[in-house]
Design an enzyme around this catalytic site. Structure first.
Site, PDB file in Angstrom:
ATOM      1  N   TYR A  74       0.842  -1.196   0.000  1.00 52.67           N
ATOM      2  CA  TYR A  74       0.000   0.000   0.000  1.00 52.67           C
ATOM      3  C   TYR A  74       0.876   1.243   0.000  1.00 52.67           C
ATOM      4  CZ  TYR A  74       0.874   0.908   5.009  1.00 52.67           C
ATOM      5  OH  TYR A  74       1.459   1.203   6.213  1.00 52.67           O
ATOM      6  N   CYS A  75       0.296   2.349  -0.467  1.00 54.76           N
ATOM      7  CA  CYS A  75       0.960   3.664  -0.451  1.00 54.76           C
ATOM      8  C   CYS A  75      -0.137   4.728  -0.371  1.00 54.76           C
ATOM      9  CB  CYS A  75       1.857   3.843  -1.673  1.00 54.76           C
ATOM     10  SG  CYS A  75       1.003   3.708  -3.257  1.00 54.76           S
ATOM     11  N   THR A  76       0.195   5.972  -0.626  1.00 58.51           N
ATOM     12  CA  THR A  76      -0.771   7.063  -0.448  1.00 58.51           C
ATOM     13  C   THR A  76      -1.966   6.952  -1.389  1.00 58.51           C
ATOM     14  OG1 THR A  76       1.041   8.509   0.211  1.00 58.51           O
ATOM     15  CG2 THR A  76      -1.056   9.567  -0.340  1.00 58.51           C
TER      16      THR A  76
END
Length: 322
Positions: A177-179
């Site tokens: 996951y990331c922003t």
């Protein structure tokens, strides 16, 4: 009360034959619609965060989706009281997010996209590891409960960590996951290339997870690349995970050191902020170039000489990018 502005976060991996020509076309579109923000154009696609009045943002999204190259863009839309930027920058670069993985094409192979609900349902299973692919200053202020985080200053260091990850988690299902999702496209593809067999990614990233799944089990705030600095995500079981850089008390108040030579970007509680007049240390407080502190710890970049039309009359053959 309805907020008059929107902030749009988006990306799209889609080939652009002439990035410089499209850069100018897109820049003019943003000027026409009074959009501000940062957009990267590359031969591999687009990456942007922009803000504007709601009606202008609607026209912007409609125009983008009407182009077959960008019809699949998934806009993350957040309401705002004002613009989240003071300038417009549309630039061409080699990649839409700097990874050094120029050979990786997410359109060919990438991790399985999970909706926020699917991610939420999978993240706590015993055969799963949740992997944060963001930089250390981002996950320091907020990350998923029990997530594996990386000691990296920027995303281009990610490939160096994969060997270490493989030793520990090669037999696990890896949920990245990331922003907003963009880093996971190449991160998950690279993990597959390096021998991981079960790789997934949170579609739309933390921002979409907050919008659609209430942000459950995301601890702290989500670092964002606009004037807001960090935003609330969790409406279910919120908590604070970061600590004041000065005194060590729990604080998610992100501050830039008032000393521009230092400019350290860390959590500093309100009490220490006022005591140090916006600086991160006694030394920085006494620095002769220290900026005036207004209680926010955010310092607007100088706009002197800003010209949104700068660079439009470049010679095509010069290869110079603004």
């Amino acid at each position: 009360m309805n907020k008059p502005y929107n902030i749009l976060l988006y990306y799209c991996y889609s080939p652009i034959a002439d990035p410089e020509a499209y850069r100018e076309e897109h820049h003019l579109l943003c000027l026409e619609l009074n959009m501000l923000g940062r957009i990267i154009v590359s031969n591999e696609g687009l990456n942007g965060t922009v803000s504007g009045l709601k009606a202008d943002c609607e026209k912007y999204m409609q125009t983008m989706k009407s182009d077959p190259r960008f019809a699949k863009i998934d806009f993350k839309v957040d309401a705002s009281e004002a613009h989240a930027f003071t300038k417009l920058h549309v630039r061409t670069k080699a990649e839409i997010v700097h990874s050094g993985l120029l050979h990786v094409d997410p359109n060919v192979r990438t991790g399985v996209h999970l909706s926020p609900k699917e991610f939420k349902d999978m993240k706590d299973r015993e055969d799963v590891v949740v992997l944060d692919v963001r930089s250390d200053y981002e996950h320091s202020v907020g990350r998923f409960k029990n997530a594996v985080t990386l000691d990296i200053e920027n995303f281009r260091e990610f490939p160096e960590k994969v060997g270490e990850l493989k030793e520990k988690y090669k037999d696990k299902k890896v949920l990245t996951y990331c922003t907003g999702g963009i880093k996971c496209e190449k991160a998950s593809a690279f993990l597959l290339e390096q021998g991981f067999e079960n790789v997934y990614q949170l579609h739309g990233g933390i921002i979409k997870y907050g919008m659609e799944a209430g942000g459950e089990d995301f601890e702290g705030k989500c670092y964002v690349f606009d004037n807001r600095v960090a935003v609330e995500v969790n409406r279910v079981n919120p908590t604070v995970v970061s600590e004041c850089h000065v005194c060590g008390t729990k604080s998610d108040r992100m501050v830039n050191c008032a000393n521009p030579v230092c400019n350290l970007h860390v959590p500093i509680c309100e009490k220490c902020g006022w005591e140090l007049d916006g600086a991160c240390s006694a030394e920085c407080k006494e620095h002769p170039e220290k900026r005036p502190y207004d209680g926010t710890g955010y310092y607007q970049k100088e706009t002197n000489g800003y010209n949104p039309l700068k660079g439009f009359n470049r010679r095509k053959s010069s290869g110079v990018q603004q």
